[in-house]
Design an enzyme around this catalytic site. Structure first.
Site, PDB file in Angstrom:
ATOM      1  CB  SER A 107     -51.810  30.868 -17.094  1.00  0.00           C
ATOM      2  OG  SER A 107     -51.780  31.746 -18.203  1.00  0.00           O
ATOM      3  CG  ASP A 108     -58.438  32.260 -17.724  1.00  0.00           C
ATOM      4  OD1 ASP A 108     -58.836  31.087 -17.577  1.00  0.00           O
ATOM      5  OD2 ASP A 108     -59.104  33.117 -18.323  1.00  0.00           O
TER       6      ASP A 108
END
Length: 204
Positions: free
Chosen positions: A80-81
């Site tokens: 995730s980012d």
């Protein structure tokens, strides 16, 4: 070295790995009561020239998941980012008090889109999906004194956009619009559940 987090889980057909060093994402994933390991992806997070914040978030989320999937080929890996999007300009983690002050002064009175991307990969099956969960955040017209008081109190230097909405940072905001409530904290759990189910992890 990977760390293991387990809470009386249901049976799963595939192991689950969180490819992230973020304690916020780890704490969110623990809400699902599924055993998982944590591994740190080695990914260059430098934006490409002209890269839009949403594209940057999606690219990095997938790169993080893919990097860890090579180490755990039979597992389902989450990457995730999050990138704060101020009128098309990406704002990352400030890292210092000075940069956090600059970010919040620029964002006061503005609507910022927090582009939160999550990717799920399983190298063994070839499964790979990425979804974006944008969160629209309206900042109050903050005074310099309010910004300084907030930063001294919470020191959110490891957060994109220099504010923790799950803490005192909520006092900086006028409104939040999102269809995935945990996305602003760093991991959109509705999308994450949907994707890991599709990849072979039993959530309930």
């Amino acid at each position: 070295m990977a760390q293991v987090f387990a809470q009386s889980p249901p049976a799963t057909s595939r192991a689950l790995v969180l490819g992230s060093t973020s304690r916020y994402r780890r704490e969110l994933l623990q809400r699902l009561h599924i055993p998982f390991e944590v591994a740190a992806p080695q990914v260059d997070e430098t934006p490409r020239p002209g890269e839009a914040p949403a594209d940057l978030a999606c690219r990095l989320a997938l790169a993080k998941a893919q990097a860890i999937a090579y180490q755990f080929p039979g597992a389902v890996v989450i990457g995730s980012d999050q990138v704060a999007d101020l009128a098309g300009e990406p704002l990352g983690k400030p890292g210092t008090h000075e940069r956090a002050t600059q970010q919040l002064r620029r964002m006061r009175g503005q609507t910022v889109i927090f582009q939160t991307a999550v990717a799920v990969v399983c190298a063994q099956t070839g499964f790979a999906q990425t979804e974006l969960a944008p969160v629209k955040v309206k900042f109050r017209d903050l005074s310099n004194a309010e910004i300084e008081a907030y930063l001294q109190a919470e020191q959110p230097y490891d957060c994109a956009g220099s504010a923790k909405s799950e803490g005192l940072g909520i006092a900086l905001l006028d409104a939040i619009e999102s269809d995935d409530p945990t996305a602003l904290v760093g991991l959109p759990l509705i999308r994450t559940c949907r994707m890991i189910r599709a990849a072979g992890v039993k959530v309930l």
